[in-house]
Design a protein around this motif. Structure first.
Motif, PDB file in Angstrom:
ATOM      1  N   CYS A 132       6.986  18.602   0.816  1.00 55.77           N
ATOM      2  CA  CYS A 132       6.295  17.441   1.387  1.00 55.77           C
ATOM      3  C   CYS A 132       5.069  17.067   0.567  1.00 55.77           C
ATOM      4  O   CYS A 132       4.739  15.881   0.411  1.00 55.77           O
ATOM      5  N   LEU A 133       4.377  18.069   0.027  1.00 54.47           N
ATOM      6  CA  LEU A 133       3.247  17.772  -0.857  1.00 54.47           C
ATOM      7  C   LEU A 133       3.717  17.017  -2.100  1.00 54.47           C
ATOM      8  O   LEU A 133       2.988  16.178  -2.645  1.00 54.47           O
ATOM      9  N   ALA A 134       4.949  17.302  -2.519  1.00 58.14           N
ATOM     10  CA  ALA A 134       5.481  16.666  -3.727  1.00 58.14           C
ATOM     11  C   ALA A 134       6.046  15.279  -3.451  1.00 58.14           C
ATOM     12  O   ALA A 134       6.483  14.588  -4.374  1.00 58.14           O
ATOM     13  N   GLY A 135       6.073  14.885  -2.149  1.00 65.99           N
ATOM     14  CA  GLY A 135       6.521  13.533  -1.835  1.00 65.99           C
ATOM     15  C   GLY A 135       7.634  13.416  -0.829  1.00 65.99           C
ATOM     16  O   GLY A 135       7.985  12.300  -0.423  1.00 65.99           O
ATOM     17  N   ASP A 219      -8.996  22.964   7.496  1.00 70.36           N
ATOM     18  CA  ASP A 219      -9.219  21.568   7.874  1.00 70.36           C
ATOM     19  C   ASP A 219      -9.416  20.693   6.641  1.00 70.36           C
ATOM     20  O   ASP A 219      -8.932  19.544   6.583  1.00 70.36           O
ATOM     21  N   ALA A 220     -10.127  21.236   5.650  1.00 63.30           N
ATOM     22  CA  ALA A 220     -10.363  20.467   4.427  1.00 63.30           C
ATOM     23  C   ALA A 220      -9.056  20.223   3.684  1.00 63.30           C
ATOM     24  O   ALA A 220      -8.809  19.113   3.175  1.00 63.30           O
ATOM     25  N   VAL A 221      -8.214  21.238   3.642  1.00 58.25           N
ATOM     26  CA  VAL A 221      -6.918  21.095   2.967  1.00 58.25           C
ATOM     27  C   VAL A 221      -6.048  20.074   3.688  1.00 58.25           C
ATOM     28  O   VAL A 221      -5.459  19.170   3.073  1.00 58.25           O
ATOM     29  N   ILE A 225      -4.552  16.402   2.519  1.00 54.48           N
ATOM     30  CA  ILE A 225      -3.108  16.130   2.544  1.00 54.48           C
ATOM     31  C   ILE A 225      -2.821  14.879   3.357  1.00 54.48           C
ATOM     32  O   ILE A 225      -2.017  14.017   2.962  1.00 54.48           O
ATOM     33  N   SER A 226      -3.475  14.766   4.496  1.00 51.96           N
ATOM     34  CA  SER A 226      -3.265  13.587   5.349  1.00 51.96           C
ATOM     35  C   SER A 226      -3.631  12.298   4.636  1.00 51.96           C
ATOM     36  O   SER A 226      -2.954  11.268   4.758  1.00 51.96           O
ATOM     37  N   GLN A 227      -4.718  12.327   3.878  1.00 54.61           N
ATOM     38  CA  GLN A 227      -5.119  11.135   3.120  1.00 54.61           C
ATOM     39  C   GLN A 227      -4.052  10.749   2.120  1.00 54.61           C
ATOM     40  O   GLN A 227      -3.703   9.587   1.953  1.00 54.61           O
ATOM     41  N   GLY A 228      -3.501  11.787   1.453  1.00 53.09           N
ATOM     42  CA  GLY A 228      -2.467  11.512   0.461  1.00 53.09           C
ATOM     43  C   GLY A 228      -1.210  10.964   1.079  1.00 53.09           C
ATOM     44  O   GLY A 228      -0.533  10.092   0.513  1.00 53.09           O
ATOM     45  N   MET A 229      -0.866  11.451   2.277  1.00 50.62           N
ATOM     46  CA  MET A 229       0.353  10.996   2.927  1.00 50.62           C
ATOM     47  C   MET A 229       0.205   9.600   3.504  1.00 50.62           C
ATOM     48  O   MET A 229       1.190   8.884   3.697  1.00 50.62           O
ATOM     49  N   SER A 230      -1.036   9.175   3.777  1.00 53.56           N
ATOM     50  CA  SER A 230      -1.244   7.861   4.368  1.00 53.56           C
ATOM     51  C   SER A 230      -1.362   6.761   3.330  1.00 53.56           C
ATOM     52  O   SER A 230      -1.399   5.587   3.663  1.00 53.56           O
ATOM     53  N   VAL A 231      -1.485   7.157   2.057  1.00 54.30           N
ATOM     54  CA  VAL A 231      -1.625   6.162   0.984  1.00 54.30           C
ATOM     55  C   VAL A 231      -0.288   5.448   0.766  1.00 54.30           C
ATOM     56  O   VAL A 231       0.739   6.093   0.689  1.00 54.30           O
TER      57      VAL A 231
END
Length: 231
Positions: A132-135, A219-221, A225-231
């Protein structure tokens, strides 16, 4: 000095005021010639004795190999240390079992599901989290005893984050409980300790501080991740 030898077991007696060939013990003993006194006294009874034809006169003595001394017995461990070792093994096994059992996760999709967290589960969950981190927008997995289904990426992140923190909590608790066990001084007190009992004093304070730091980092991690997924 003079020495005499007991024929049936090669034990030697020596007395400084005696003179060869005096035999002060009588039958069963023979006088040791002066040239063999030193080796007989030093090595008795581990000697090989050669007699003349009369079977009474010593004509040679040679030292034989002495057996290794019996090892000193290991001291018995103190009861408190026996209890401590047993309790540390017990709580370690309990910690591993608790991690394997896993916990429930509140999923962003709206359900609560339970997941085990064995070593194999940890590898599987890490794998789908990495995907999921990879997309990847989702990943196929299953709750305990449930059918496989596709979990959205947000659910995968929640599963990973919750179980990762759960494992950290169990390991941190186990570490502090072990420190507490090590501080106890009687077997009776040690034996009353059980995995899952509340921590107290400095052990609770240290646990809370460590878990607060771990949660901050998680929480920081997850926020990144959430920011990246919302882009």
């Amino acid at each position: 000095m003079s020495a005499i030898l007991k024929k049936d077991n090669n034990h030697v007696q020596a007395q400084s005021h005696r003179a060869y060939p005096e035999n002060w013990e009588g039958d069963g003993w023979v006088a040791v010639p002066p040239e063999f006194e030193a080796i007989a006294v030093a090595n008795s009874p581990y000697i090989d004795v050669t007699y003349a034809d009369d079977d009474e006169t010593i004509i040679n003595i040679e030292a034989t190999e002495m057996p290794d001394p019996d090892p000193e017995p290991e001291p018995e461990p103190e009861p408190v240390e026996v209890a401590r070792a047993a309790k540390i093994a017990e709580i370690s096994a309990a910690c591993n079992a608790a991690i394997d059992a896993g916990t429930s996760v509140d999923l962003p999709s709206g359900t609560r599901e339970s997941f085990t967290y064995t070593v194999a589960d940890q590898a599987n969950i890490s794998e789908m989290f990495t995907a999921c981190l990879a997309g990847a927008t989702g990943y196929i997995y299953h709750e305990n005893n449930g059918p496989c289904k596709n979990y959205p990426a947000a659910d995968v992140v929640a599963i990973y984050g919750t179980l990762s923190m759960y494992k950290t909590g169990q390991l941190t608790y186990h570490n502090q409980l072990r420190q507490f066990v090590n501080s106890l001084t009687t077997a009776e007190d040690i034996q009353t300790v059980t995995y899952g009992q509340p921590l107290i004093g400095e052990y609770l304070s240290q646990y809370n501080a460590l878990m607060a730091e771990a949660q901050t980092q998680m929480d920081a991690v997850l926020a990144k991740i959430s920011q990246g997924m919302s882009v």
